[in-house]
Design a protein around this motif. Structure first.
Motif, PDB file in Angstrom:
ATOM      1  N   PRO A  66       0.844  36.631  29.356  1.00  0.00           N
ATOM      2  CA  PRO A  66       1.308  35.418  28.375  1.00  0.00           C
ATOM      3  C   PRO A  66       1.454  35.813  27.162  1.00  0.00           C
ATOM      4  CG  PRO A  66      -0.863  35.048  30.268  1.00  0.00           C
ATOM      5  CD  PRO A  66      -0.077  36.426  30.402  1.00  0.00           C
ATOM      6  N   GLY A  67       1.647  35.079  26.416  1.00  0.00           N
ATOM      7  CA  GLY A  67       2.144  35.127  25.120  1.00  0.00           C
ATOM      8  C   GLY A  67       3.562  35.103  23.898  1.00  0.00           C
ATOM      9  N   LEU A  68       3.159  35.182  22.984  1.00  0.00           N
ATOM     10  CA  LEU A  68       4.907  35.056  21.627  1.00  0.00           C
ATOM     11  C   LEU A  68       5.468  36.825  21.793  1.00  0.00           C
ATOM     12  CD1 LEU A  68       6.176  33.858  20.606  1.00  0.00           C
ATOM     13  CD2 LEU A  68       4.512  33.861  18.977  1.00  0.00           C
ATOM     14  N   TYR A  69       6.847  36.879  22.428  1.00  0.00           N
ATOM     15  CA  TYR A  69       7.147  38.475  21.882  1.00  0.00           C
ATOM     16  C   TYR A  69       8.426  38.144  21.484  1.00  0.00           C
ATOM     17  CZ  TYR A  69       4.878  39.275  26.319  1.00  0.00           C
ATOM     18  OH  TYR A  69       3.870  39.454  27.387  1.00  0.00           O
ATOM     19  N   LEU A  95       2.637  26.331  21.820  1.00  0.00           N
ATOM     20  CA  LEU A  95       1.618  27.196  21.865  1.00  0.00           C
ATOM     21  C   LEU A  95       0.538  27.019  23.459  1.00  0.00           C
ATOM     22  CD1 LEU A  95      -0.169  26.413  18.244  1.00  0.00           C
ATOM     23  CD2 LEU A  95       1.054  29.061  19.129  1.00  0.00           C
ATOM     24  N   ALA A  96       0.186  25.706  24.096  1.00  0.00           N
ATOM     25  CA  ALA A  96      -0.219  25.738  25.472  1.00  0.00           C
ATOM     26  C   ALA A  96       0.228  26.117  26.501  1.00  0.00           C
ATOM     27  CB  ALA A  96      -0.023  24.062  25.599  1.00  0.00           C
ATOM     28  N   GLU A  97       1.469  26.747  26.053  1.00  0.00           N
ATOM     29  CA  GLU A  97       2.655  27.102  27.186  1.00  0.00           C
ATOM     30  C   GLU A  97       2.602  28.436  27.235  1.00  0.00           C
ATOM     31  OE1 GLU A  97       6.701  25.152  27.650  1.00  0.00           O
ATOM     32  OE2 GLU A  97       6.987  27.391  29.101  1.00  0.00           O
ATOM     33  N   MET A  98       1.812  28.604  26.006  1.00  0.00           N
ATOM     34  CA  MET A  98       2.368  30.111  25.585  1.00  0.00           C
ATOM     35  C   MET A  98       0.473  31.080  26.153  1.00  0.00           C
ATOM     36  SD  MET A  98       2.968  31.359  21.466  1.00  0.00           S
ATOM     37  CE  MET A  98       3.750  30.211  21.564  1.00  0.00           C
ATOM     38  N   SER A  99      -0.049  30.208  26.185  1.00  0.00           N
ATOM     39  CA  SER A  99      -1.415  30.630  26.472  1.00  0.00           C
ATOM     40  C   SER A  99      -1.379  31.180  28.013  1.00  0.00           C
ATOM     41  CB  SER A  99      -2.517  29.636  26.266  1.00  0.00           C
ATOM     42  OG  SER A  99      -2.818  28.537  26.963  1.00  0.00           O
ATOM     43  N   VAL A 100      -0.313  30.378  29.149  1.00  0.00           N
ATOM     44  CA  VAL A 100      -0.689  31.390  30.312  1.00  0.00           C
ATOM     45  C   VAL A 100       0.934  31.689  30.520  1.00  0.00           C
ATOM     46  CG1 VAL A 100      -2.255  29.594  31.234  1.00  0.00           C
ATOM     47  CG2 VAL A 100       0.318  28.611  30.895  1.00  0.00           C
ATOM     48  N   LYS A 101       1.763  31.549  29.745  1.00  0.00           N
ATOM     49  CA  LYS A 101       2.929  31.689  30.154  1.00  0.00           C
ATOM     50  C   LYS A 101       3.568  32.729  29.315  1.00  0.00           C
ATOM     51  CE  LYS A 101       4.755  28.554  33.476  1.00  0.00           C
ATOM     52  NZ  LYS A 101       6.277  27.550  33.638  1.00  0.00           N
ATOM     53  N   ALA A 102       4.836  33.757  29.669  1.00  0.00           N
ATOM     54  CA  ALA A 102       5.443  34.335  28.152  1.00  0.00           C
ATOM     55  C   ALA A 102       6.269  33.308  27.402  1.00  0.00           C
ATOM     56  CB  ALA A 102       5.861  36.171  29.151  1.00  0.00           C
ATOM     57  N   GLY A 148      10.079  31.626  12.447  1.00  0.00           N
ATOM     58  CA  GLY A 148       9.223  31.922  12.970  1.00  0.00           C
ATOM     59  C   GLY A 148       7.422  32.151  12.690  1.00  0.00           C
ATOM     60  N   TYR A 149       7.407  32.045  11.400  1.00  0.00           N
ATOM     61  CA  TYR A 149       6.153  32.266  10.821  1.00  0.00           C
ATOM     62  C   TYR A 149       4.707  31.649  11.299  1.00  0.00           C
ATOM     63  CZ  TYR A 149       5.159  30.450   6.862  1.00  0.00           C
ATOM     64  OH  TYR A 149       4.986  28.976   5.917  1.00  0.00           O
ATOM     65  N   LYS A 150       5.220  30.302  11.245  1.00  0.00           N
ATOM     66  CA  LYS A 150       4.504  29.334  10.853  1.00  0.00           C
ATOM     67  C   LYS A 150       4.072  29.617  12.683  1.00  0.00           C
ATOM     68  CE  LYS A 150       5.574  25.732   7.926  1.00  0.00           C
ATOM     69  NZ  LYS A 150       6.054  24.352   7.424  1.00  0.00           N
ATOM     70  N   LEU A 151       4.955  29.629  13.681  1.00  0.00           N
ATOM     71  CA  LEU A 151       4.752  29.884  14.966  1.00  0.00           C
ATOM     72  C   LEU A 151       3.358  30.996  14.907  1.00  0.00           C
ATOM     73  CD1 LEU A 151       5.363  28.670  18.003  1.00  0.00           C
ATOM     74  CD2 LEU A 151       7.171  30.344  18.025  1.00  0.00           C
ATOM     75  N   VAL A 152       4.111  33.063  14.445  1.00  0.00           N
ATOM     76  CA  VAL A 152       3.297  33.543  15.017  1.00  0.00           C
ATOM     77  C   VAL A 152       1.812  32.975  14.703  1.00  0.00           C
ATOM     78  CG1 VAL A 152       2.845  35.398  13.897  1.00  0.00           C
ATOM     79  CG2 VAL A 152       5.394  35.060  14.812  1.00  0.00           C
ATOM     80  N   ARG A 153       1.696  32.343  13.118  1.00  0.00           N
ATOM     81  CA  ARG A 153       0.298  32.543  12.319  1.00  0.00           C
ATOM     82  C   ARG A 153      -0.371  31.352  13.364  1.00  0.00           C
ATOM     83  NH1 ARG A 153       0.392  29.422   6.509  1.00  0.00           N
ATOM     84  NH2 ARG A 153       1.218  27.612   8.064  1.00  0.00           N
ATOM     85  N   ALA A 154       0.423  30.062  13.585  1.00  0.00           N
ATOM     86  CA  ALA A 154      -0.063  29.273  14.807  1.00  0.00           C
ATOM     87  C   ALA A 154      -0.543  30.056  16.587  1.00  0.00           C
ATOM     88  CB  ALA A 154       0.966  28.226  15.316  1.00  0.00           C
ATOM     89  N   ALA A 155      -0.141  30.852  16.487  1.00  0.00           N
ATOM     90  CA  ALA A 155      -0.233  31.507  17.824  1.00  0.00           C
ATOM     91  C   ALA A 155      -1.512  32.872  17.782  1.00  0.00           C
ATOM     92  CB  ALA A 155       0.696  32.413  18.139  1.00  0.00           C
ATOM     93  N   ALA A 201      -4.844  30.842  17.420  1.00  0.00           N
ATOM     94  CA  ALA A 201      -5.232  30.139  18.062  1.00  0.00           C
ATOM     95  C   ALA A 201      -5.672  30.845  19.804  1.00  0.00           C
ATOM     96  CB  ALA A 201      -3.298  29.337  19.265  1.00  0.00           C
ATOM     97  N   GLY A 202      -5.606  32.748  19.270  1.00  0.00           N
ATOM     98  CA  GLY A 202      -5.985  33.543  19.529  1.00  0.00           C
ATOM     99  C   GLY A 202      -5.288  34.126  21.018  1.00  0.00           C
ATOM    100  N   LEU A 203      -4.561  33.878  20.612  1.00  0.00           N
ATOM    101  CA  LEU A 203      -2.712  34.344  21.624  1.00  0.00           C
ATOM    102  C   LEU A 203      -2.730  35.272  21.398  1.00  0.00           C
ATOM    103  CD1 LEU A 203      -0.907  30.635  21.926  1.00  0.00           C
ATOM    104  CD2 LEU A 203      -2.627  31.556  23.510  1.00  0.00           C
ATOM    105  N   ALA A 204      -2.117  36.126  22.533  1.00  0.00           N
ATOM    106  CA  ALA A 204      -1.783  37.798  22.445  1.00  0.00           C
ATOM    107  C   ALA A 204       0.146  37.639  22.059  1.00  0.00           C
ATOM    108  CB  ALA A 204      -1.367  38.456  23.462  1.00  0.00           C
TER     109      ALA A 204
END
Ligand code: SAM
Length: 279
Positions: A7-10, A73-80, A96-103, A106-109
């Motif tokens: 899981p995480g943001l790519y 973000l909730a989905e990203m904690s369990v999915k890629a 994208g930068y707001k999403l990266v910052r939020a991820a 939230a401690g996501l990869a």
């Protein structure tokens, strides 16, 4: 069958014109993620079909509402989840930068898959110094805001990189020639596509060329750094220091004079002491 990804943001860079520039890792990741976030789903559908990716797509912009971001973000904690833009590297004049910052918060990869970027590709074509460069994205459309933005960077000792569109190119080059003076530049068009072209000249020459002939396609402008100032002579240094020492300590006078003449402070300070100044 593709193996699922952790899981995480790519963040996935995609081609800026030539589909052959898709990296094999980018294609692999797009085939393995559970969802793809795209600026324009119609544009990205073609790319996903090209690599055989079948994950569902969701439209995402940094101005998308906070509710959507939280859901992702909730989905990203369990999915890629992959983020792509219409072309090139996400976040570079793209969402994208707001999403990266939020991820991150939230401690996501968060992973990035480097690849094509028009600004970097243009720097490799321009034949101008690349050791220091400042990326300015798009200039403001309104004349006053554009002139202010140009004035703000005029003295920076670095190459400048700007994105521009064909219809606005002539106007922008005119404003750049007025605000920056005589500087070498390059107009780089349609990188990696059939009609790729690099035209070099001074800003004034390029403004003249494109003023009444707006080119087609996507464009990057690269501008070389301001010309080096001639080193100040000893006589110039002495005049400036003598005046500054009337009211300032040697170190303060040396700092001011060094900045004004564009010379190392060490040289100005040594001469300030020779001229009899005392800290
Ligand atoms: N994120 C992208 C990147 O990594 O380059 C840039 C996105 S920005 C919205 C789009 C601008 O990039 C275009 O208006 C143009 O200035 C520049 N650009 C994109 N593709 C290009 C290409 N193939 N040739 C020249 N400039 C290009």
């Amino acid at each position: 069958m593709h193996q699922p990804l952790p899981p995480g943001l790519y963040i996935v860079a995609t081609p800026i014109g030539n589909l052959g520039d898709m990296t094999s890792r980018a294609a692999d990741v797009l085939c393995r993620v559970d969802r793809v976030l795209a600026e324009d789903k119609r544009v990205s559908a073609k790319l996903l079909a090209h690599v055989g990716a079948t994950a569902p797509m969701t439209a995402y912009h940094d101005h998308s509402d906070e509710g959507l971001r939280q859901k992702l973000l909730a989905e990203m904690s369990v999915k890629a989840i992959a983020l792509i833009s219409d072309a090139g590297t996400p976040l570079i004049s793209d969402p994208g930068y707001k999403l990266v910052r939020a991820a991150r918060e939230a401690g996501l990869a968060v992973h990035t898959l480097p690849g094509p970027c028009a600004a970097i590709a243009a720097l490799t074509l321009a034949g101008l110094p690349t050791d220091r460069f400042l990326f300015l994205g798009f200039l403001p459309a309104k004349a006053k805001a554009r002139a202010d933005a140009i004035a703000e960077v005029a003295a920076i000792r670095a190459s400048l990189v700007l994105y521009e569109s064909g219809p606005r190119l002539g106007e922008s080059l005119d404003a750049l020639a007025t605000g920056l003076g005589t500087r070498d530049a390059a107009v780089i068009r349609e990188i990696s596509k059939l009609h790729e072209e690099t035209v070099t000249g001074t800003l004034a020459e390029l403004a003249e060329r494109y003023r009444d002939a707006p080119p087609k396609g996507e464009i990057v402008i690269v501008i070389g750094p301001p010309p080096e100032r001639e080193a100040a002579s000893d006589a110039e240094l002495d005049v400036a220091l003598t005046k500054a020492l009337e009211s300032l300590s040697p170190s303060r006078a040396a700092a001011d004079v060094a900045a004004a003449l564009g010379i190392p402070k060490k040289r100005a300070y040594a001469r300030a002491l020779e001229l009899g100044g005392r800290d």
